[in-house]
Scaffold this motif. Sequence first.
Motif, short mmCIF file in Angstrom:
data_model
loop_
_atom_site.label_atom_id
_atom_site.label_comp_id
_atom_site.label_asym_id
_atom_site.label_seq_id
_atom_site.Cartn_x
_atom_site.Cartn_y
_atom_site.Cartn_z
N PHE A 13 -9.05 -0.04 3.68
CA PHE A 13 -7.91 0.83 3.47
C PHE A 13 -8.35 2.29 3.28
O PHE A 13 -7.69 3.21 3.75
N THR A 54 -5.49 5.03 2.97
CA THR A 54 -4.41 4.23 2.40
C THR A 54 -4.87 3.60 1.09
O THR A 54 -6.01 3.13 1.01
N LEU A 81 -5.21 -7.71 -2.50
CA LEU A 81 -5.25 -6.26 -2.68
C LEU A 81 -6.30 -5.82 -3.70
O LEU A 81 -6.61 -4.64 -3.80
N SER A 92 0.82 -1.21 0.00
CA SER A 92 0.00 0.00 0.00
C SER A 92 0.85 1.25 0.00
O SER A 92 2.05 1.21 0.27
N PRO A 138 -4.46 0.55 -1.64
CA PRO A 138 -3.84 -0.74 -1.97
C PRO A 138 -3.14 -0.64 -3.32
O PRO A 138 -3.55 0.13 -4.19
#
Length: 320
Positions: A280, A285, A271, A117, A287
């Motif tokens: 995420f 964040t 992911l 990430s 991926p």
Amino acid sequence: MRAVVCASLLFLTASAAIAQDFPKRPITMIVPFAAGGPTDTVARVTAENMGRLLGQQVIVENVAGAGGTLGSNRVVRAEPDGYTLLLHHLGLATAVTLYRKLPFDPTTDLKPVGVVSDANMAIIARPDYPPNTLAEVIADIKARGDHVTFAHSGLGAASQLCGMLFMAAVQKQMNVVPFRGGGPVLQALMGKQIDLGCEQATTAAPLVQANSVKSYAVTSAKRLPSMPNVPTAAEAGLTGMEISVWHGIYVPAKTPDPIVQVLTKALAEALKSPALASRFADIATDPTPDKATPQILRETLKSEIDRWRPMITAVGQYAD
């Protein structure tokens, strides 16, 4: 020569056979930082989704200490069978310079699995800090120099690296105040005890939204959905301030390639999961399934070592 070739073929055949049965039991993912932080959250979400694909539980174990080197060294010394993983961030690249007696070399003692990430950072300040734009912040720093206080969460932390990059970009030193962790930094900012900081958007965004701290720019190439009204540093007039807290997964160096391939495939698929992407997004964040390869992580690690070494050496602050 024939003996060497035969031995190599036997090794490859044995490794492939092992990989066919891998994994047979739960896998441990070492996080070299305390539980509850952004890296720990990234690890737990990734481990959950990888475990589902591998058919075995991936258990996160926090081994904090020495700026992430204790947990990393445990993985270096672990059995190279694919059952011990390391999830680390860009601090693994800076440790090479920050620690003059680092007990391992991440480029040779660890084998990359893939990038997990990217998380960006935000330049933030106490809520009553007078400047209202990044240009005004820079003007204040140039005028008052080390009377402007900048806090980070410890040597080698992403916040320290962001601060180094910021001071290099504005070509002026501030009064740098180290803390023990990101939590105390944020408390000091909200308590109006320090002027500036640079924290992961993961933790900064909720405080910006609540007006508990001010934010002047994010270090990404584009604006973040979690802080859409905050410009990028480039938009605010400051170039050279792009920095992301990237995470990667590694295994001990002698882990057979067929086992690494199994792990890489599971990571890349994990992911791509909408559920993972949603989790995420909650922590600002992104991926990176397109970067989930050993080659890209190897190149990322090397380029980041090369990027940060001259800056750390110029500052002359070491962790040992």
